[in-house]
Motif scaffolding. Structure first.
Motif, PDB file in Angstrom:
ATOM      1  N   GLU A  81     -13.473 -23.833   2.291  1.00 47.07           N
ATOM      2  CA  GLU A  81     -14.899 -24.036   2.532  1.00 47.07           C
ATOM      3  C   GLU A  81     -15.744 -23.518   1.364  1.00 47.07           C
ATOM      4  OE1 GLU A  81     -15.672 -22.301   6.335  1.00 47.07           O
ATOM      5  OE2 GLU A  81     -14.931 -24.071   7.429  1.00 47.07           O
ATOM      6  N   ALA A  82     -15.288 -22.426   0.730  1.00 47.08           N
ATOM      7  CA  ALA A  82     -16.036 -21.878  -0.399  1.00 47.08           C
ATOM      8  C   ALA A  82     -16.044 -22.838  -1.593  1.00 47.08           C
ATOM      9  CB  ALA A  82     -15.437 -20.538  -0.818  1.00 47.08           C
ATOM     10  N   TRP A  83     -14.981 -23.640  -1.706  1.00 52.72           N
ATOM     11  CA  TRP A  83     -14.866 -24.562  -2.835  1.00 52.72           C
ATOM     12  C   TRP A  83     -15.075 -26.015  -2.413  1.00 52.72           C
ATOM     13  CZ3 TRP A  83     -14.708 -23.242  -7.864  1.00 52.72           C
ATOM     14  CH2 TRP A  83     -14.470 -21.894  -8.145  1.00 52.72           C
ATOM     15  N   GLU A  84     -15.633 -26.232  -1.267  1.00 50.73           N
ATOM     16  CA  GLU A  84     -15.813 -27.591  -0.746  1.00 50.73           C
ATOM     17  C   GLU A  84     -16.529 -28.487  -1.751  1.00 50.73           C
ATOM     18  OE1 GLU A  84     -18.721 -29.216   2.523  1.00 50.73           O
ATOM     19  OE2 GLU A  84     -16.941 -28.392   3.514  1.00 50.73           O
TER      20      GLU A  84
ATOM     21  N   LYS B  50     -19.793 -38.874 -10.740  1.00 53.61           N
ATOM     22  CA  LYS B  50     -19.808 -40.222 -10.166  1.00 53.61           C
ATOM     23  C   LYS B  50     -19.185 -40.249  -8.774  1.00 53.61           C
ATOM     24  CE  LYS B  50     -19.866 -42.709 -14.557  1.00 53.61           C
ATOM     25  NZ  LYS B  50     -19.153 -43.672 -15.439  1.00 53.61           N
ATOM     26  N   VAL B  51     -18.389 -39.236  -8.465  1.00 50.04           N
ATOM     27  CA  VAL B  51     -17.775 -39.110  -7.146  1.00 50.04           C
ATOM     28  C   VAL B  51     -18.045 -37.706  -6.636  1.00 50.04           C
ATOM     29  CG1 VAL B  51     -15.648 -39.221  -5.812  1.00 50.04           C
ATOM     30  CG2 VAL B  51     -15.964 -40.758  -7.744  1.00 50.04           C
ATOM     31  N   ALA B  52     -18.506 -37.591  -5.411  1.00 56.64           N
ATOM     32  CA  ALA B  52     -18.795 -36.285  -4.823  1.00 56.64           C
ATOM     33  C   ALA B  52     -18.478 -36.332  -3.335  1.00 56.64           C
ATOM     34  CB  ALA B  52     -20.248 -35.896  -5.058  1.00 56.64           C
ATOM     35  N   MET B  53     -18.449 -35.158  -2.729  1.00 59.96           N
ATOM     36  CA  MET B  53     -18.230 -35.052  -1.292  1.00 59.96           C
ATOM     37  C   MET B  53     -19.528 -34.617  -0.630  1.00 59.96           C
ATOM     38  SD  MET B  53     -15.459 -32.651   0.706  1.00 59.96           S
ATOM     39  CE  MET B  53     -15.603 -32.348   2.480  1.00 59.96           C
ATOM     40  N   ALA B  54     -19.913 -35.339   0.408  1.00 62.33           N
ATOM     41  CA  ALA B  54     -21.140 -35.008   1.142  1.00 62.33           C
ATOM     42  C   ALA B  54     -20.955 -35.368   2.603  1.00 62.33           C
ATOM     43  CB  ALA B  54     -22.336 -35.753   0.555  1.00 62.33           C
ATOM     44  N   ASP B  55     -21.244 -34.417   3.481  1.00 58.28           N
ATOM     45  CA  ASP B  55     -21.131 -34.642   4.928  1.00 58.28           C
ATOM     46  C   ASP B  55     -19.750 -35.150   5.324  1.00 58.28           C
ATOM     47  OD1 ASP B  55     -23.819 -33.891   5.316  1.00 58.28           O
ATOM     48  OD2 ASP B  55     -24.492 -35.921   4.801  1.00 58.28           O
TER      49      ASP B  55
ATOM     50  N   VAL C 239      -5.609 -39.172  -4.653  1.00 57.40           N
ATOM     51  CA  VAL C 239      -6.361 -37.972  -5.014  1.00 57.40           C
ATOM     52  C   VAL C 239      -7.508 -37.851  -4.019  1.00 57.40           C
ATOM     53  CG1 VAL C 239      -7.707 -36.759  -6.759  1.00 57.40           C
ATOM     54  CG2 VAL C 239      -5.773 -38.194  -7.457  1.00 57.40           C
ATOM     55  N   HIS C 240      -7.648 -36.664  -3.443  1.00 60.98           N
ATOM     56  CA  HIS C 240      -8.650 -36.469  -2.395  1.00 60.98           C
ATOM     57  C   HIS C 240      -9.293 -35.098  -2.500  1.00 60.98           C
ATOM     58  CE1 HIS C 240      -6.118 -33.745   0.147  1.00 60.98           C
ATOM     59  NE2 HIS C 240      -5.148 -34.366  -0.505  1.00 60.98           N
ATOM     60  N   PHE C 241     -10.469 -34.980  -1.924  1.00 57.86           N
ATOM     61  CA  PHE C 241     -11.092 -33.669  -1.785  1.00 57.86           C
ATOM     62  C   PHE C 241     -10.320 -32.890  -0.729  1.00 57.86           C
ATOM     63  CE2 PHE C 241     -14.791 -36.171  -3.316  1.00 57.86           C
ATOM     64  CZ  PHE C 241     -15.138 -35.390  -4.405  1.00 57.86           C
ATOM     65  N   VAL C 242     -10.180 -31.600  -0.925  1.00 56.91           N
ATOM     66  CA  VAL C 242      -9.436 -30.755   0.009  1.00 56.91           C
ATOM     67  C   VAL C 242     -10.369 -30.236   1.090  1.00 56.91           C
ATOM     68  CG1 VAL C 242      -8.042 -28.670   0.267  1.00 56.91           C
ATOM     69  CG2 VAL C 242      -7.782 -30.097  -1.773  1.00 56.91           C
TER      70      VAL C 242
ATOM     71  N   PRO D 238     -11.610 -36.354   2.257  1.00 58.10           N
ATOM     72  CA  PRO D 238     -12.085 -37.660   1.806  1.00 58.10           C
ATOM     73  C   PRO D 238     -11.367 -38.124   0.532  1.00 58.10           C
ATOM     74  CG  PRO D 238     -13.933 -36.228   2.346  1.00 58.10           C
ATOM     75  CD  PRO D 238     -12.709 -35.370   2.361  1.00 58.10           C
ATOM     76  N   ILE D 239     -11.041 -39.397   0.499  1.00 54.36           N
ATOM     77  CA  ILE D 239     -10.264 -39.969  -0.598  1.00 54.36           C
ATOM     78  C   ILE D 239     -11.161 -40.275  -1.794  1.00 54.36           C
ATOM     79  CG2 ILE D 239      -8.958 -42.031  -1.291  1.00 54.36           C
ATOM     80  CD1 ILE D 239      -7.859 -42.071   1.620  1.00 54.36           C
TER      81      ILE D 239
END
Length: 237
Positions: free
Chosen positions: A103-106, A193-198, A141-144, A152-153
């Motif tokens: 969560e700290a590195w989300e 160009k790619v990020a994680m949100a919600d 490759v995905h966000f952890v 999310p991929i």
């Protein structure tokens, strides 16, 4: 390139061929990420020797030196902050990270998995693919996130499963795809160009090119010459 390169740390547990590929990609000054450190939970990990030979800072933080998973992850987190890491890549890191660390590195923590998620999460993917009789395999490759292999991929690459494949044949084919996909995915994240949100992957200013299924997110472009596995093997027990 314009702007400052993102500072990236890589977590490994062993040889780290994907680590080596990221280091190779980042040697190009136009690449938007700089590998500033390699950290391993295994003191004898051959990848540490390889990284040090490329002039990259390394650290060994074995689990045995800490009373709990939480304490171990806290030590890794402190090291990452000390070196000013902005993005963390898992490359064959064989421990599940604690929820607090994740969560700290989300949104700044990414991993490569040897299967086309969400299918075949977990270990022994190549054996399970052959047993299932599927004809297409690959890597992701995905966000952890806190869910193992459930984030999310970012990008995927597919390879065929041939009728005569052994587990090692298939593993080698997927690994070659991994070596192209991971630098591409890190590049997209580092460029913003790619990020994680919600809990989802968001694409910004990203041109997928032709609408014929050839988008780079699904079929990675070639990334230079093949990795010098012979050189890396010198550091393999």
């Amino acid at each position: 390139m314009t702007g400052q390169r993102k500072r990236v740390a890589i977590l490994i547990s062993g040889r780290g061929t994907n680590m080596a590929r990221l280091i190779e990609a980042s040697a190009d000054s136009s690449y938007p990420a700089e590998i500033v450190a390699v950290i391993s939970d295994v003191a004898e990990a051959p990848g540490l020797v390889f990284a040090a030979g490329k002039g990259i800072a390394t650290a060994s933080i074995p689990r045995s030196g800490y009373s709990s998973k939480e304490a171990h992850d806290a030590a890794i987190d402190a090291n990452l902050h000390d070196i000013g890491a902005e993005i963390v890549c898992l490359a064959g890191y064989m421990r599940l990270l604690t929820v607090r660390f994740v969560e700290a590195w989300e949104g700044r923590l990414i991993n490569i998995h040897p299967a086309l998620l969400p299918s075949f999460k977990g270990l022994d993917t190549h054996r399970r693919v052959l047993e299932a009789g599927v004809r297409i395999h690959g890597c992701t490759v995905h966000f952890v996130t806190a869910e193992m292999d459930g984030g999310p991929i970012i990008a995927q690459a597919a390879v065929p499963v041939l009728t005569g494949d052994t587990e090692s044949d298939l593993a080698a084919r997927v690994l070659k795809a991994e070596h192209e996909l991971y630098p591409l995915a890190l590049k997209l994240v580092a460029e913003g160009k790619v990020a994680m949100a919600d809990g989802r992957t968001v694409f910004t200013n990203f041109n997928e090119g032709a609408r014929d299924g050839s988008a780079r997110l699904f079929s990675p472009a070639s990334w230079g010459e093949d990795l010098d596995l012979e050189a890396l093997a010198r550091f393999t027990p």
